[in-house]
Design a protein around this motif. Structure first.
Motif, mmCIF file in Angstrom:
data_model
loop_
_atom_site.group_PDB
_atom_site.id
_atom_site.type_symbol
_atom_site.label_atom_id
_atom_site.label_comp_id
_atom_site.label_asym_id
_atom_site.label_seq_id
_atom_site.Cartn_x
_atom_site.Cartn_y
_atom_site.Cartn_z
ATOM 1 N N TYR A 224 25.424 0.466 4.316
ATOM 2 C CA TYR A 224 25.383 1.772 3.660
ATOM 3 C C TYR A 224 25.252 2.874 4.697
ATOM 4 O O TYR A 224 24.362 2.847 5.550
ATOM 5 C CB TYR A 224 24.217 1.830 2.674
ATOM 6 N N ASP A 225 26.144 3.846 4.628
ATOM 7 C CA ASP A 225 26.147 4.991 5.537
ATOM 8 C C ASP A 225 26.175 6.257 4.691
ATOM 9 O O ASP A 225 27.197 6.564 4.062
ATOM 10 C CB ASP A 225 27.368 4.929 6.457
ATOM 11 N N PRO A 226 25.068 7.025 4.628
ATOM 12 C CA PRO A 226 25.038 8.231 3.793
ATOM 13 C C PRO A 226 26.137 9.227 4.119
ATOM 14 O O PRO A 226 26.531 10.017 3.248
ATOM 15 C CB PRO A 226 23.651 8.818 4.088
ATOM 16 N N ALA A 227 26.639 9.212 5.349
ATOM 17 C CA ALA A 227 27.715 10.132 5.722
ATOM 18 C C ALA A 227 29.069 9.645 5.227
ATOM 19 O O ALA A 227 30.029 10.422 5.175
ATOM 20 C CB ALA A 227 27.744 10.299 7.244
ATOM 21 N N ARG A 228 29.147 8.380 4.862
ATOM 22 C CA ARG A 228 30.422 7.785 4.473
ATOM 23 C C ARG A 228 30.467 7.348 3.021
ATOM 24 O O ARG A 228 31.539 7.157 2.455
ATOM 25 C CB ARG A 228 30.702 6.588 5.374
ATOM 26 N N HIS A 229 29.303 7.201 2.422
ATOM 27 C CA HIS A 229 29.233 6.703 1.049
ATOM 28 C C HIS A 229 28.407 7.648 0.186
ATOM 29 O O HIS A 229 27.397 8.188 0.641
ATOM 30 C CB HIS A 229 28.617 5.296 1.013
ATOM 31 N N ARG A 230 28.828 7.821 -1.057
ATOM 32 C CA ARG A 230 28.105 8.696 -1.974
ATOM 33 C C ARG A 230 28.170 8.139 -3.390
ATOM 34 O O ARG A 230 29.100 7.412 -3.751
ATOM 35 C CB ARG A 230 28.694 10.099 -1.954
ATOM 36 N N LEU A 231 27.186 8.522 -4.171
ATOM 37 C CA LEU A 231 27.170 8.179 -5.586
ATOM 38 C C LEU A 231 28.063 9.150 -6.341
ATOM 39 O O LEU A 231 28.045 10.354 -6.098
ATOM 40 C CB LEU A 231 25.748 8.265 -6.133
ATOM 41 N N ASN A 232 28.851 8.616 -7.266
ATOM 42 C CA ASN A 232 29.626 9.452 -8.180
ATOM 43 C C ASN A 232 29.328 8.983 -9.586
ATOM 44 O O ASN A 232 29.709 7.889 -9.993
ATOM 45 C CB ASN A 232 31.126 9.333 -7.884
ATOM 46 N N ASN A 233 28.586 9.800 -10.316
ATOM 47 C CA ASN A 233 28.272 9.500 -11.710
ATOM 48 C C ASN A 233 29.316 10.206 -12.568
ATOM 49 O O ASN A 233 29.237 11.404 -12.813
ATOM 50 C CB ASN A 233 26.865 9.971 -12.059
ATOM 51 N N LEU A 234 30.313 9.443 -12.993
ATOM 52 C CA LEU A 234 31.478 10.019 -13.662
ATOM 53 C C LEU A 234 31.090 10.764 -14.940
ATOM 54 O O LEU A 234 30.262 10.297 -15.725
ATOM 55 C CB LEU A 234 32.481 8.913 -13.992
ATOM 56 N N ARG A 235 31.720 11.904 -15.141
ATOM 57 C CA ARG A 235 31.510 12.685 -16.347
ATOM 58 C C ARG A 235 32.537 12.294 -17.411
ATOM 59 O O ARG A 235 33.489 11.567 -17.143
ATOM 60 C CB ARG A 235 31.612 14.178 -16.026
ATOM 61 N N HIS A 236 32.338 12.834 -18.602
ATOM 62 C CA HIS A 236 33.246 12.530 -19.704
ATOM 63 C C HIS A 236 34.681 12.860 -19.322
ATOM 64 O O HIS A 236 35.609 12.066 -19.562
ATOM 65 C CB HIS A 236 32.823 13.324 -20.941
ATOM 66 N N LEU A 278 16.230 4.596 -18.394
ATOM 67 C CA LEU A 278 16.519 4.666 -19.826
ATOM 68 C C LEU A 278 17.397 5.881 -20.130
ATOM 69 O O LEU A 278 18.368 5.789 -20.900
ATOM 70 C CB LEU A 278 15.219 4.743 -20.624
ATOM 71 N N VAL A 279 17.083 7.011 -19.524
ATOM 72 C CA VAL A 279 17.880 8.219 -19.722
ATOM 73 C C VAL A 279 19.270 8.044 -19.107
ATOM 74 O O VAL A 279 20.282 8.426 -19.702
ATOM 75 C CB VAL A 279 17.158 9.434 -19.113
ATOM 76 N N ALA A 280 19.313 7.450 -17.928
ATOM 77 C CA ALA A 280 20.595 7.228 -17.260
ATOM 78 C C ALA A 280 21.488 6.288 -18.072
ATOM 79 O O ALA A 280 22.707 6.480 -18.160
ATOM 80 C CB ALA A 280 20.363 6.658 -15.863
ATOM 81 N N THR A 281 20.887 5.267 -18.673
ATOM 82 C CA THR A 281 21.639 4.336 -19.505
ATOM 83 C C THR A 281 22.212 5.051 -20.727
ATOM 84 O O THR A 281 23.386 4.861 -21.074
ATOM 85 C CB THR A 281 20.740 3.180 -19.957
ATOM 86 N N THR A 282 21.402 5.877 -21.372
ATOM 87 C CA THR A 282 21.858 6.593 -22.560
ATOM 88 C C THR A 282 23.028 7.511 -22.229
ATOM 89 O O THR A 282 24.015 7.592 -22.975
ATOM 90 C CB THR A 282 20.707 7.398 -23.178
ATOM 91 N N TYR A 283 22.932 8.205 -21.088
ATOM 92 C CA TYR A 283 24.041 9.064 -20.664
ATOM 93 C C TYR A 283 25.305 8.239 -20.473
ATOM 94 O O TYR A 283 26.372 8.569 -20.995
ATOM 95 C CB TYR A 283 23.695 9.786 -19.359
#
Length: 373
Positions: A224-236, A278-283
């Motif tokens: 894992y490299d923070p400069a090369r990898h990022r989280l993307n929480n897809l929207r609707h 729990l909130v993340a799952t609901t989203y």
């Protein structure tokens, strides 16, 4: 006492049009209640509130499906139950990368990614993974980060979990991926029905080209490299766009393809967002369910099966989950499948059956590794 004279249109059909002020609604005419023509399944008290949960009926309109239809599956862990049950009931389940004869059993082969889905791509949790897999198989994109390393062994970054021990070199990994993509390409061209179980909105991606992985770098292999990898929480809008593009491109290579969407009822094992899991799952599940519903309403050949609602809605009282309140019990899986094989599908594939293979299959789930880290 003062008196008030009402305008003539007060008792008329349309006060907005004074010229129609003399059109008074006859006293004996009652407007039709539109709910009067709705079937019993449209009313909560009749179809849910006054019934035992095991007696729910007509929970979906079964899609047209015959045993001769070639069915391919992909998606989250829960999708494996659908493929297993379809195959056991005589459906033409597509296995484009069958296990070599060196494995002692089907269970051993599953741990290496064979027989889990129609191709050996592992879990396709997000819609972004799906469209990128399709595009790569058809030469429309080439990921920059294809190989991960761990302890001197090499892994396919996009399906790292299907190889428990890795390969001797990156070159071997790339050659195996070429063979895999050819199988994926044939699958999309030949299938009649594509069953996709939508699982997550969260995914880790390469910052340079947006390639999304099934697991975060460093969990199975890689670094894992923070400069090369990022989280993307897809929207609707992201999820909807991914699926519309995928559907368009699938129909370009297979004009008669149909698609069945489900949403996994399995909660997130962990979230990388700032929210409670729990909130993340609901989203996540809300977004996926909304998109699946829109697609099934918009496109004639896209269907939705409510496995998510059967397991997760509050009338079920959580009874279909294991003690961890995450994994679905075989009792719950059997109930889902009994609803699936109803109506016209019961006539084609047979009616209610208990666990079709007589034993619980081991689900292959990349996400479950997060609980063990």
């Amino acid at each position: 006492m003062a008196t008030f004279n009402l305008p003539p249109c007060f008792a008329t059909i349309n006060c907005a049009n004074p010229e129609k002020a003399d059109m008074v609604m006859p006293a004996n005419v009652v407007p039709q209640n539109p709910y009067k023509t709705q079937p019993e399944r449209a009313f909560w008290r009749a179809s849910v509130g006054s019934r035992h949960y095991a007696d729910l009926a007509d929970i979906w309109h079964p899609m047209p499906l015959q045993k001769k239809d070639k069915i391919a599956t992909a998606g989250s862990c829960f999708a494996q139950h659908i493929g297993n049950n379809l195959g056991a009931r005589g459906a033409a389940f597509m296995d484009m990368e069958p296990a070599p004869p060196l494995f002692r059993s089907a269970a051993d082969a599953r741990r290496w990614g064979y027989g889990v889905f129609s191709c050996r791509y592992g879990n396709v949790y997000t819609t972004r993974q799906l469209i990128q897999l399709f595009d790569e198989a058809h030469g429309l994109r080439k990921p920059l980060e294809q190989v991960w390393e761990k302890n001197g062994r090499f892994y396919d970054s996009l399906r790292a979990s299907i190889d428990p021990v890795g390969q001797d070199s990156a070159e071997i990994v790339l050659k195996l991926r070429e063979r895999h993509l050819a199988a994926v390409r044939r699958m999309f061209a030949e299938l009649d029905v594509f069953v996709f179980t939508m699982g997550l909105t969260e995914g880790w991606e390469n910052t340079d080209d947006g390639t999304m992985f099934a697991v975060a770098p460093g969990t199975v292999a890689g670094t894992y490299d923070p400069a090369r990898h990022r989280l993307n929480n897809l929207r609707h809008s992201d999820v909807l766009s991914d699926m519309v593009v995928f559907w368009k491109r699938l129909r370009e290579v297979n004009a008669n393809a149909r698609m069945l969407l489900t949403v996994s009822p399995v909660p997130l094992a962990a979230t990388a967002t700032e929210h409670h899991v729990l909130v993340a799952t609901t989203y996540s599940k809300s977004v996926l369910r909304s998109v699946a519903g829109e697609l099934s309403e918009e496109f004639e050949d896209i269907h939705y099966f409510p496995s998510y609602e059967i397991i997760s809605s509050h009338p079920a009282r959580g009874m279909f989950f294991e003690a961890d309140l995450r994994n679905v019990s075989m009792f719950g899986v059997d109930l889902v499948m009994n609803h699936f094989f109803s109506g016209s599908l019961a006539a084609e594939f047979g009616g209610k059956r208990e666990n079709v293979d007589g034993e619980e299959i081991e689900l292959i789930c990349d996400e479950s590794r997060l609980d063990r880290e």
